[in-house]
Design a protein around this motif. Structure first.
Motif, short mmCIF file in Angstrom:
data_model
loop_
_atom_site.label_atom_id
_atom_site.label_comp_id
_atom_site.label_asym_id
_atom_site.label_seq_id
_atom_site.Cartn_x
_atom_site.Cartn_y
_atom_site.Cartn_z
N PRO A 93 0.83 -1.21 0.00
CA PRO A 93 0.00 0.00 0.00
C PRO A 93 0.87 1.26 0.00
CG PRO A 93 0.08 -0.93 2.20
CD PRO A 93 0.82 -1.89 1.30
N SER A 94 0.23 2.40 -0.07
CA SER A 94 0.95 3.67 -0.05
C SER A 94 1.66 3.87 1.29
CB SER A 94 -0.03 4.83 -0.28
OG SER A 94 -1.02 4.84 0.73
N SER A 95 2.73 4.67 1.27
CA SER A 95 3.48 5.04 2.47
C SER A 95 3.80 3.83 3.34
CB SER A 95 2.70 6.08 3.29
OG SER A 95 2.42 7.22 2.52
N SER A 96 4.43 2.85 2.74
CA SER A 96 4.73 1.60 3.43
C SER A 96 6.14 1.13 3.10
CB SER A 96 3.72 0.51 3.06
OG SER A 96 2.41 0.88 3.42
N ARG A 97 6.66 0.27 3.97
CA ARG A 97 7.96 -0.35 3.75
C ARG A 97 7.81 -1.86 3.82
NH1 ARG A 97 11.55 3.44 7.88
NH2 ARG A 97 11.72 5.27 6.50
N ILE A 98 8.63 -2.54 3.05
CA ILE A 98 8.66 -3.99 3.13
C ILE A 98 10.11 -4.42 3.40
CG2 ILE A 98 8.90 -4.28 0.61
CD1 ILE A 98 7.08 -6.80 0.98
N TYR A 99 10.25 -5.23 4.44
CA TYR A 99 11.56 -5.65 4.93
C TYR A 99 11.76 -7.14 4.68
CZ TYR A 99 11.57 -1.33 7.76
OH TYR A 99 11.54 -0.03 8.20
N LYS A 100 13.01 -7.50 4.50
CA LYS A 100 13.40 -8.91 4.45
C LYS A 100 14.02 -9.24 5.80
CE LYS A 100 14.44 -12.52 1.56
NZ LYS A 100 13.63 -13.11 0.50
N LYS A 101 13.43 -10.19 6.51
CA LYS A 101 13.94 -10.58 7.83
C LYS A 101 15.03 -11.65 7.69
CE LYS A 101 9.90 -11.50 9.81
NZ LYS A 101 8.90 -11.71 10.89
N PRO A 102 15.82 -11.84 8.72
CA PRO A 102 16.92 -12.82 8.64
C PRO A 102 16.48 -14.22 8.26
CG PRO A 102 17.20 -11.42 10.57
CD PRO A 102 15.85 -11.09 10.00
N ASP A 103 15.25 -14.59 8.62
CA ASP A 103 14.78 -15.93 8.28
C ASP A 103 14.24 -16.03 6.85
OD1 ASP A 103 12.39 -14.60 8.42
OD2 ASP A 103 11.54 -15.79 10.05
N GLY A 104 14.34 -14.92 6.10
CA GLY A 104 13.90 -14.91 4.71
C GLY A 104 12.46 -14.48 4.51
N SER A 105 11.71 -14.33 5.57
CA SER A 105 10.31 -13.90 5.45
C SER A 105 10.25 -12.38 5.26
CB SER A 105 9.51 -14.32 6.68
OG SER A 105 10.01 -13.66 7.84
N LEU A 106 9.07 -11.91 4.86
CA LEU A 106 8.86 -10.50 4.61
C LEU A 106 8.02 -9.87 5.70
CD1 LEU A 106 7.99 -10.71 0.80
CD2 LEU A 106 10.22 -10.23 1.81
N MET A 107 8.27 -8.60 5.97
CA MET A 107 7.47 -7.85 6.93
C MET A 107 7.08 -6.51 6.32
SD MET A 107 8.48 -6.49 10.76
CE MET A 107 9.57 -5.21 10.15
N VAL A 108 5.78 -6.21 6.34
CA VAL A 108 5.28 -4.95 5.82
C VAL A 108 4.97 -4.02 6.99
CG1 VAL A 108 3.41 -3.82 4.54
CG2 VAL A 108 4.33 -6.01 3.74
N LYS A 109 5.46 -2.79 6.89
CA LYS A 109 5.21 -1.79 7.93
C LYS A 109 4.58 -0.56 7.30
CE LYS A 109 7.41 1.05 11.49
NZ LYS A 109 8.70 1.46 12.12
N LYS A 110 3.42 -0.19 7.81
CA LYS A 110 2.72 1.01 7.32
C LYS A 110 3.27 2.23 8.06
CE LYS A 110 -0.84 2.44 4.71
NZ LYS A 110 -0.37 3.80 4.45
N LEU A 111 3.62 3.26 7.32
CA LEU A 111 4.14 4.50 7.88
C LEU A 111 3.00 5.49 8.11
CD1 LEU A 111 7.21 4.90 5.50
CD2 LEU A 111 7.13 3.73 7.72
N ASP A 112 3.28 6.57 8.80
CA ASP A 112 2.29 7.63 8.95
C ASP A 112 1.92 8.18 7.58
OD1 ASP A 112 2.36 7.35 11.70
OD2 ASP A 112 3.82 8.97 11.99
#
Length: 467
Positions: A81-100
């Motif tokens: 979605p808009s204003s968001s980040r997607i991270y790669k975690k050490p275990d290879g999975s993804l994490m999406v974080k919504k920003l303000d």
């Protein structure tokens, strides 16, 4: 890196791989199961033997004509979605974080009409100055308000290479061509008309770029830019009017009272398929969750326009991505949040039907609508395309796993050229809307079938790969 999408390493245990802007103007797709994220939906698709459809994602795709609520029609394939980040975690999975949401900071950003005009012009000048001094600027000049305004903003018009296509039966008489020709005369531009009608040759190229994220709507842009590219060599800047009409005041306030009304935000012009013919049982949890989160703000016109743009960006991104596909360096001032909010915050009565822009054009002598220019408002570009390149029938056996076979058969019957004889006259006088036709004309079986065809063709491509 693709404009408006950031990719960088973060100190710590997680790697930030993508960050979307306030509109998510460059779509980012991801597959949590595979741990992959990419700006290409094809990169994150499941292996063919594991591919299956997400029932609600498919329902919403057919209803809106493109993917919404962060879910594509494919199970496990989502988008950021808009204003968001997607991270790669050490275990290879993804994490999406919504920003303000940055619109909160700009919500009350108000300028006078003159200052809005100067802000946009200054931003265009800044962009011009950053370009190599010998680089030309490609401007798709429809003669409409957005391209006309951007042309006025350009400081050095000797750098402009302007191109226009017509959508009426006699393309040279189309209002788009007539207005562009007049602007070229007034500003001394190097301008050419591009003949159109072969857009159906580009289904494969469209699928390669967009896959099943959106309906196969914009092949005429592939035709347009492929023909322009043959005329130009080297790098060229590209100036786009994407979203200019939305921020300026072309879209009225909608009455949105329930989750079922959210389709009104799509501004799809009826380019959708009949969801009643879907065979998979779908819940509506994604739609209901969106409604729960934002229903208290969607009676506000500005918020409708912003969320409507965010809904439709996965489709409208083609206005920037297709030119890039042909080597043009796309940019638009209307993707900047300060410019968008300054336009949205003009007085409502001045934004209504873009009155502030109409008065501006009168002031600078660009009120083409009042010059008595003779032109055609007819839009039958689709008729011409079907006549030149008939549509291949959809595969009812493949698509029969997701929609009724009888529906596919009905579509195939009604997109044949012979059905045009009954409606050719009826489509006269229809204003241009993305190369397609207004909802009011969708009582025609052909037009409903044509729109459904454009939605189902990408699904057929997926099913064909699955085997």
């Amino acid at each position: 890196m693709i404009e408006n999408v950031k990719e960088r390493q973060v100190v710590g245990k997680q790697k930030l791989i993508f960050e979307s802007d306030w509109l998510a103007s460059t779509p980012v797709f991801y597959n949590q199961k595979l741990g992959i994220a990419s700006t290409s939906i094809h990169d994150v698709m499941p292996p063919a033997h594991e591919l299956s459809f997400h029932p609600e994602g498919l329902y919403n795709y057919l209803d809106f004509g493109y993917s919404v609520f962060e879910q594509t029609p494919i199970l496990d394939v989502q988008f950021l979605p808009s204003s968001s980040r997607i991270y790669k975690k050490p275990d290879g999975s993804l994490m999406v974080k919504k920003l303000d949401d940055p619109i909160e900071k700009w919500w009350d950003y108000r300028l006078s009409e003159d200052d809005v005009v100067e802000l946009i012009r200054a931003r265009v000048h800044e962009w011009e100055e950053q370009l190599p001094s010998d680089q030309e600027i490609v401007l798709p000049l429809s003669g409409g308000f957005d391209s006309r305004f951007l042309l006025w903003c350009i400081k050095d018009k000797s750098r402009v290479r302007a191109y226009t296509y017509g959508i009426s039966q006699s393309q040279s008489d189309s209002a788009e061509v007539v207005h562009a020709r007049e602007l070229a005369r007034m500003f001394g531009l190097r301008w050419e008309q591009i003949p159109m009608g072969e857009q159906h040759h580009f289904f494969d190229e469209w699928d390669e770029l967009f896959g099943v994220s959106t309906h196969a709507h914009g092949m005429y842009h592939f035709e347009f830019y492929s023909k322009i590219r043959k005329k130009l060599k080297g790098d060229h800047a590209f100036l786009s009017g994407i979203h200019g009409d939305r921020w300026a005041g072309s879209i009225p306030l909608r009455s949105i009272k329930s989750a079922n009304d959210l389709e009104l935000l799509s501004y799809s012009h009826g380019l959708r398929a009949d969801v009643r013919r879907q065979r998979l049982n779908a819940s509506h949890s994604l739609r209901q969750q969106f409604w729960k989160n934002y229903c208290n703000r969607l009676d506000e016109h500005r918020m409708q326009l912003i969320y409507g743009a965010r809904f439709k960006e996965i489709l409208l991104s083609y206005l920037m991505r297709v030119p890039r596909r042909f080597g043009f360096n796309s940019w638009s001032p209307f993707l900047d949040i300060d410019i968008a909010m300054s336009m949205l915050n003009l007085p409502p009565h001045r934004r209504n039907k873009r009155k502030w822009q109409q008065d501006f054009f009168r002031k600078v002598g660009l009120n083409l609508e009042e010059k008595g220019l003779q032109s055609s408002r007819q839009n039958n570009l689709n008729y011409q395309a079907v006549k030149q390149v008939p549509l291949a029938p959809l595969d009812e056996n493949l698509l029969g796993s997701v929609v009724d076979k009888q529906y596919v058969q009905w579509i195939n019957r009604h997109v044949k050229l012979s059905t045009w004889s009954d409606i050719h006259t009826a489509v006269s006088g229809v204003p241009k809307l993305g190369g397609l036709l207004r909802r009011a004309h969708l009582d025609s079986p052909f037009l409903r079938a044509y729109c459904a065809y454009l939605c189902l063709r990408p699904l057929e491509n997926v099913l064909r790969r699955k085997g």
